[in-house]
Design a protein around this motif. Structure first.
Motif, PDB file in Angstrom:
ATOM      1  N   ASP A   5      39.869  56.626 131.100  1.00 56.59           N
ATOM      2  CA  ASP A   5      40.270  56.415 129.704  1.00 56.59           C
ATOM      3  C   ASP A   5      41.751  56.678 129.513  1.00 56.59           C
ATOM      4  O   ASP A   5      42.439  55.939 128.818  1.00 56.59           O
ATOM      5  CB  ASP A   5      39.464  57.325 128.768  1.00 56.59           C
ATOM      6  CG  ASP A   5      37.987  56.957 128.729  1.00 56.59           C
ATOM      7  OD1 ASP A   5      37.665  55.793 129.022  1.00 56.59           O
ATOM      8  OD2 ASP A   5      37.173  57.843 128.430  1.00 56.59           O
ATOM      9  N   SER A  29      44.572  46.532 122.793  1.00 57.83           N
ATOM     10  CA  SER A  29      43.363  47.276 123.126  1.00 57.83           C
ATOM     11  C   SER A  29      42.823  46.833 124.476  1.00 57.83           C
ATOM     12  O   SER A  29      43.138  45.741 124.957  1.00 57.83           O
ATOM     13  CB  SER A  29      42.285  47.084 122.053  1.00 57.83           C
ATOM     14  OG  SER A  29      41.845  45.745 122.037  1.00 57.83           O
ATOM     15  N   VAL A  31      38.914  46.999 125.941  1.00 56.16           N
ATOM     16  CA  VAL A  31      37.531  47.377 125.668  1.00 56.16           C
ATOM     17  C   VAL A  31      36.598  46.443 126.434  1.00 56.16           C
ATOM     18  O   VAL A  31      36.792  45.231 126.439  1.00 56.16           O
ATOM     19  CB  VAL A  31      37.222  47.281 124.149  1.00 56.16           C
ATOM     20  CG1 VAL A  31      35.771  47.632 123.870  1.00 56.16           C
ATOM     21  CG2 VAL A  31      38.148  48.165 123.339  1.00 56.16           C
ATOM     22  N   GLY A  32      35.596  47.026 127.062  1.00 51.78           N
ATOM     23  CA  GLY A  32      34.565  46.229 127.722  1.00 51.78           C
ATOM     24  C   GLY A  32      35.085  45.290 128.792  1.00 51.78           C
ATOM     25  O   GLY A  32      34.598  44.174 128.916  1.00 51.78           O
ATOM     26  N   GLY A  33      36.079  45.726 129.550  1.00 53.51           N
ATOM     27  CA  GLY A  33      36.608  44.893 130.618  1.00 53.51           C
ATOM     28  C   GLY A  33      37.516  43.769 130.147  1.00 53.51           C
ATOM     29  O   GLY A  33      37.810  42.862 130.901  1.00 53.51           O
ATOM     30  N   LYS A  34      37.958  43.832 128.886  1.00 56.52           N
ATOM     31  CA  LYS A  34      38.860  42.808 128.339  1.00 56.52           C
ATOM     32  C   LYS A  34      40.082  43.492 127.738  1.00 56.52           C
ATOM     33  O   LYS A  34      39.975  44.557 127.125  1.00 56.52           O
ATOM     34  CB  LYS A  34      38.163  41.980 127.274  1.00 56.52           C
ATOM     35  CG  LYS A  34      36.932  41.300 127.822  1.00 56.52           C
ATOM     36  CD  LYS A  34      36.864  39.901 127.423  1.00 56.52           C
ATOM     37  CE  LYS A  34      35.681  39.328 128.169  1.00 56.52           C
ATOM     38  NZ  LYS A  34      35.172  38.181 127.902  1.00 56.52           N
TER      39      LYS A  34
END
Length: 94
Positions: A5, A29, A31-34
């Motif tokens: 993180d 950002s 998030v979620g592999g993107k």
């Protein structure tokens, strides 16, 4: 918060350039592999960390070097998955 993180957080707000279009943007950002990058008023999503292998260049050279190896590995991993699915589909067809 884990080390992963913290690693991702160091990228938020960093400037990047798109390799092909030469557009410059800011990382908003991850998030979620993107990874979400704002290019002016336009938002674009890319695979993380694979985008640093062939699509995005970080303005911070030390961060670029840090993420280049993991991004190349991620890009190759995505290729292997896609290739495996293609082979499986071809075998099913035959």
């Amino acid at each position: 918060m884990g080390a992963e993180d913290e690693s991702v957080n160091e990228l938020i707000g960093q400037r990047v350039m798109h390799r092909k279009s030469k557009r410059r943007g800011i990382i908003k950002s991850i998030v979620g592999g993107k990874i979400e990058v704002m290019f002016g008023d336009d938002s674009s999503l890319f695979l993380f960390p694979a985008a640093f292998a062939d699509t995005l260049i970080l303005a911070d050279e030390s961060l670029q070097n840090k993420y280049q190896n993991s991004s190349a590995e991620a890009s190759f991993s995505n290729f292997k998955k896609l290739y495996s699915r293609s082979i499986a589909s071809e075998i099913d067809y035959l």
